[in-house]
Design an enzyme around this catalytic site. Structure first.
Site, PDB file in Angstrom:
ATOM      1  N   ALA A  97      54.227  -2.872  51.237  1.00 60.86           N
ATOM      2  CA  ALA A  97      53.284  -2.597  50.141  1.00 60.86           C
ATOM      3  C   ALA A  97      51.817  -2.713  50.518  1.00 60.86           C
ATOM      4  O   ALA A  97      50.957  -2.483  49.671  1.00 60.86           O
ATOM      5  CB  ALA A  97      53.570  -3.583  49.000  1.00 60.86           C
ATOM      6  N   THR A 147      49.763  -1.337  53.156  1.00 61.83           N
ATOM      7  CA  THR A 147      48.911  -0.287  53.741  1.00 61.83           C
ATOM      8  C   THR A 147      49.561   1.083  53.496  1.00 61.83           C
ATOM      9  O   THR A 147      50.709   1.164  53.036  1.00 61.83           O
ATOM     10  CB  THR A 147      48.743  -0.474  55.275  1.00 61.83           C
ATOM     11  OG1 THR A 147      50.040  -0.505  55.870  1.00 61.83           O
ATOM     12  CG2 THR A 147      48.010  -1.742  55.633  1.00 61.83           C
ATOM     13  N   TYR A 172      58.897  14.988  66.508  1.00 58.90           N
ATOM     14  CA  TYR A 172      59.191  14.247  65.271  1.00 58.90           C
ATOM     15  C   TYR A 172      60.607  14.540  64.755  1.00 58.90           C
ATOM     16  O   TYR A 172      61.530  13.797  65.022  1.00 58.90           O
ATOM     17  CB  TYR A 172      58.124  14.532  64.189  1.00 58.90           C
ATOM     18  CG  TYR A 172      58.131  13.421  63.166  1.00 58.90           C
ATOM     19  CD1 TYR A 172      57.197  12.390  63.196  1.00 58.90           C
ATOM     20  CD2 TYR A 172      59.123  13.369  62.187  1.00 58.90           C
ATOM     21  CE1 TYR A 172      57.261  11.334  62.295  1.00 58.90           C
ATOM     22  CE2 TYR A 172      59.194  12.313  61.282  1.00 58.90           C
ATOM     23  CZ  TYR A 172      58.257  11.303  61.332  1.00 58.90           C
ATOM     24  OH  TYR A 172      58.329  10.262  60.440  1.00 58.90           O
TER      25      TYR A 172
HETATM   26  P1  NAI Z   1      51.891   1.828  57.473  1.00 64.51           P
HETATM   27  O1  NAI Z   1      51.903   1.297  58.855  1.00 64.51           O
HETATM   28  O2  NAI Z   1      50.584   2.110  56.826  1.00 64.51           O
HETATM   29  O3  NAI Z   1      52.695   0.824  56.490  1.00 64.51           O
HETATM   30  C1  NAI Z   1      53.799   0.081  56.897  1.00 64.51           C
HETATM   31  C2  NAI Z   1      54.088  -1.036  55.907  1.00 64.51           C
HETATM   32  O4  NAI Z   1      55.287  -1.718  56.345  1.00 64.51           O
HETATM   33  C3  NAI Z   1      53.002  -2.121  55.826  1.00 64.51           C
HETATM   34  O5  NAI Z   1      52.892  -2.570  54.491  1.00 64.51           O
HETATM   35  C4  NAI Z   1      53.558  -3.258  56.683  1.00 64.51           C
HETATM   36  O6  NAI Z   1      53.107  -4.557  56.332  1.00 64.51           O
HETATM   37  C5  NAI Z   1      55.033  -3.115  56.381  1.00 64.51           C
HETATM   38  N1  NAI Z   1      55.914  -3.708  57.394  1.00 64.51           N
HETATM   39  C6  NAI Z   1      56.064  -3.355  58.700  1.00 64.51           C
HETATM   40  N2  NAI Z   1      57.007  -4.139  59.281  1.00 64.51           N
HETATM   41  C7  NAI Z   1      57.458  -4.984  58.336  1.00 64.51           C
HETATM   42  C8  NAI Z   1      58.429  -6.019  58.297  1.00 64.51           C
HETATM   43  N3  NAI Z   1      59.159  -6.334  59.368  1.00 64.51           N
HETATM   44  N4  NAI Z   1      58.608  -6.693  57.139  1.00 64.51           N
HETATM   45  C9  NAI Z   1      57.882  -6.401  56.030  1.00 64.51           C
HETATM   46  N5  NAI Z   1      56.968  -5.411  55.987  1.00 64.51           N
HETATM   47  C10 NAI Z   1      56.753  -4.721  57.125  1.00 64.51           C
HETATM   48  O7  NAI Z   1      52.807   3.121  57.525  1.00 64.51           O
HETATM   49  P2  NAI Z   1      52.928   4.445  56.645  1.00 64.51           P
HETATM   50  O8  NAI Z   1      52.435   5.586  57.468  1.00 64.51           O
HETATM   51  O9  NAI Z   1      52.440   4.262  55.278  1.00 64.51           O
HETATM   52  O10 NAI Z   1      54.518   4.615  56.625  1.00 64.51           O
HETATM   53  C11 NAI Z   1      55.335   4.301  55.512  1.00 64.51           C
HETATM   54  C12 NAI Z   1      56.500   5.252  55.468  1.00 64.51           C
HETATM   55  O11 NAI Z   1      55.995   6.583  55.247  1.00 64.51           O
HETATM   56  C13 NAI Z   1      57.301   5.316  56.788  1.00 64.51           C
HETATM   57  O12 NAI Z   1      58.660   5.464  56.476  1.00 64.51           O
HETATM   58  C14 NAI Z   1      56.756   6.580  57.448  1.00 64.51           C
HETATM   59  O13 NAI Z   1      57.666   7.139  58.360  1.00 64.51           O
HETATM   60  C15 NAI Z   1      56.559   7.450  56.217  1.00 64.51           C
HETATM   61  N6  NAI Z   1      55.690   8.636  56.415  1.00 64.51           N
HETATM   62  C16 NAI Z   1      54.443   8.505  56.991  1.00 64.51           C
HETATM   63  C17 NAI Z   1      53.679   9.655  57.195  1.00 64.51           C
HETATM   64  C18 NAI Z   1      52.328   9.568  57.847  1.00 64.51           C
HETATM   65  O14 NAI Z   1      51.797  10.610  58.250  1.00 64.51           O
HETATM   66  N7  NAI Z   1      51.721   8.429  57.951  1.00 64.51           N
HETATM   67  C19 NAI Z   1      54.147  11.005  56.783  1.00 64.51           C
HETATM   68  C20 NAI Z   1      55.409  10.993  56.100  1.00 64.51           C
HETATM   69  C21 NAI Z   1      56.156   9.842  55.955  1.00 64.51           C
END
Ligand code: NAI
Length: 395
Positions: A48, A50, A233
């Site tokens: 939640a 970032t 990807y």
């Molecule tokens: P992000 O890195 O901004 O957010 C990741 C979140 O997961 C953070 O809140 C972090 O604290 C949490 N986290 C990581 N490891 C953890 C753990 N062991 N325990 C608890 N919390 C943990 O990543 P983003 O980009 O927002 O990715 C979120 C989802 O969206 C992923 O499934 C990603 O594949 C997907 N996604 C991302 C895209 C992009 O371009 N950034 C595009 C389409 C999908």
């Protein structure tokens, strides 16, 4: 102390508390531009702090008025080290939610662990009763399994190596890159970390504890993207994990009674996770250029808010033939992709600055860590030690 950005590779090792507050406020203002109707009332957001998870939480709380419990893996400040950006974002979210009378709680810990699942269950039982939505937005480089072994995810191809070009964002140059294939073990490990197994564990556990309201919606995030990104990807090691995530959503629908599980395919955007994927950052800088010129550009908050308002919380959710929600629909428009393809063919060191939105990339990058906001005093002293008033502690 005075906090300045310190960029190391794909990340910034410092974060600014007042800047992260400004970032969350900016996202709230964006949500408040639109009316919101329906939607869930009590939501658990896993991941939640970032990116897409934070944006989902902001839209659900400040748009739809939901009470939210967040689970994230972030670290507080210690000594001269600032907290992580996700910690400050969470503090800002809690502070601003409370100002508006919205319930906001957080658990900081490893979402893959049994202990954190039990803490979340205890919090829901004590303060929320049941939840009617669970957002699963983890992006993690590794996972510790119940027997204590740690497995890591990799960003590699499957089968053959793949050669193309990529961008060096620091030197603002284009260079060739060859991405090696993952081994069978690396693929299996990537599926363990980023596939649907842990999502299913969360949902079965909460269902077993009687903490999911009838008709509870659960949502996880994926990416499909255009052909140029496929070897890296969709057809790469991360893509195998995302296929598992979708199969898990389909299985949940059959296995967990009364639960509606969806996978939403989101737009490629600069986040702490996407910056580490080879080739994708070059694509993102071109996509930003094209979508901004066409007036179609969105960040995480616009993506998630549009997903909820126009595709999910409508009388009949809008899904494609495979059952995916598609807020990436604007990214995948043929006119957008044709223009990106044309830029991809032409790009070299000489024209990179004209064809790619590198400044837009860096702007988003610095914003993720609370830097580069007007109205924030970056010269002044600021206390890096920020507490979370809503941190869950069991009595
Ligand atoms: P992000 O890195 O901004 O957010 C990741 C979140 O997961 C953070 O809140 C972090 O604290 C949490 N986290 C990581 N490891 C953890 C753990 N062991 N325990 C608890 N919390 C943990 O990543 P983003 O980009 O927002 O990715 C979120 C989802 O969206 C992923 O499934 C990603 O594949 C997907 N996604 C991302 C895209 C992009 O371009 N950034 C595009 C389409 C999908």
């Amino acid at each position: 102390m005075v906090i300045a950005p310190k960029v190391r590779g794909f990340i910034c090792t410092t974060a600014h508390p007042a800047g992260c507050w400004a970032a969350v406020e900016e996202q709230i203002r964006e949500v408040e531009r639109f009316p919101h109707t329906g939607g869930p009332k009590k939501v658990l957001v896993i991941g939640a702090s970032t990116g897409y998870g934070l944006a989902s939480r902001i839209s659900l709380a400040f748009g739809f008025g939901a009470a939210t419990l967040g689970v994230s893996f972030e670290r507080p400040a210690s000594g001269s080290r600032t907290a992580t950006a996700g910690w400050y974002n969470t503090a800002a979210f809690e502070g601003l939610a409370r100002e508006r009378g919205l319930y906001a709680r957080d658990i900081m810990g490893d979402a893959f662990s049994r202990e954190v699942k039990e803490q979340a269950a205890a919090c829901i039982r004590a303060e929320l009763g049941k939840v009617d939505m669970v957002v699963y937005s983890l992006a993690a480089p590794r996972r510790t399994l119940p027997d204590g072994t740690a497995v890591s995810s990799v960003l590699k191809t499957v089968g053959a190596p793949y050669s193309n070009k990529t961008i060096d964002l620091k030197t603002r140059t284009v260079r060739p890159v060859e991405v090696p294939p993952a081994t069978e073990q690396e693929i299996a490990d990537t599926v363990k970390v980023m596939g649907g197994e842990d999502w299913m564990d969360w949902m079965s556990f909460l269902q077993g504890e009687g903490l999911l309201a009838p008709g509870c919606i659960t949502l996880a995030y994926s990416y499909l993207g255009p052909e140029v990104t496929h070897p890296m990807y969709l057809d790469g090691s991360i893509g195998q994990a995302k296929k598992h995530l979708k199969a898990t959503a389909d299985e949940m629908g059959r296995k967990l009674e009364g639960i509606k599980a969806y996978v939403s395919v989101n737009k490629a955007l600069v986040t702490q996770s996407s910056a580490a994927i080879p080739i994708v950052p070059l694509y993102i800088t071109m996509l930003y250029k094209v979508m901004k010129e066409m007036g179609l550009h969105e960040g995480c908050i616009q993506q998630m808010d549009r997903l909820f308002r126009e595709k999910l919380f409508v009388p009949t959710p809008v899904v494609d033939e495979a059952g995916y929600l598609r807020p990436d629909d604007w990214e995948m428009r043929p006119d957008v992709q044709q223009r990106v393809d044309a830029l991809w063919e032409k790009v070299d060191d000489a024209n990179l600055e004209q064809l790619c939105d590198i400044d837009g990339y860096w702007e988003d990058f610095y914003h993720m860590f609370g830097f580069g906001f007007t109205g924030v005093d970056y010269e002044g002293d600021i206390d890096p030690d920020v507490s979370l008033p809503g941190l869950w502690k069991e009595e």
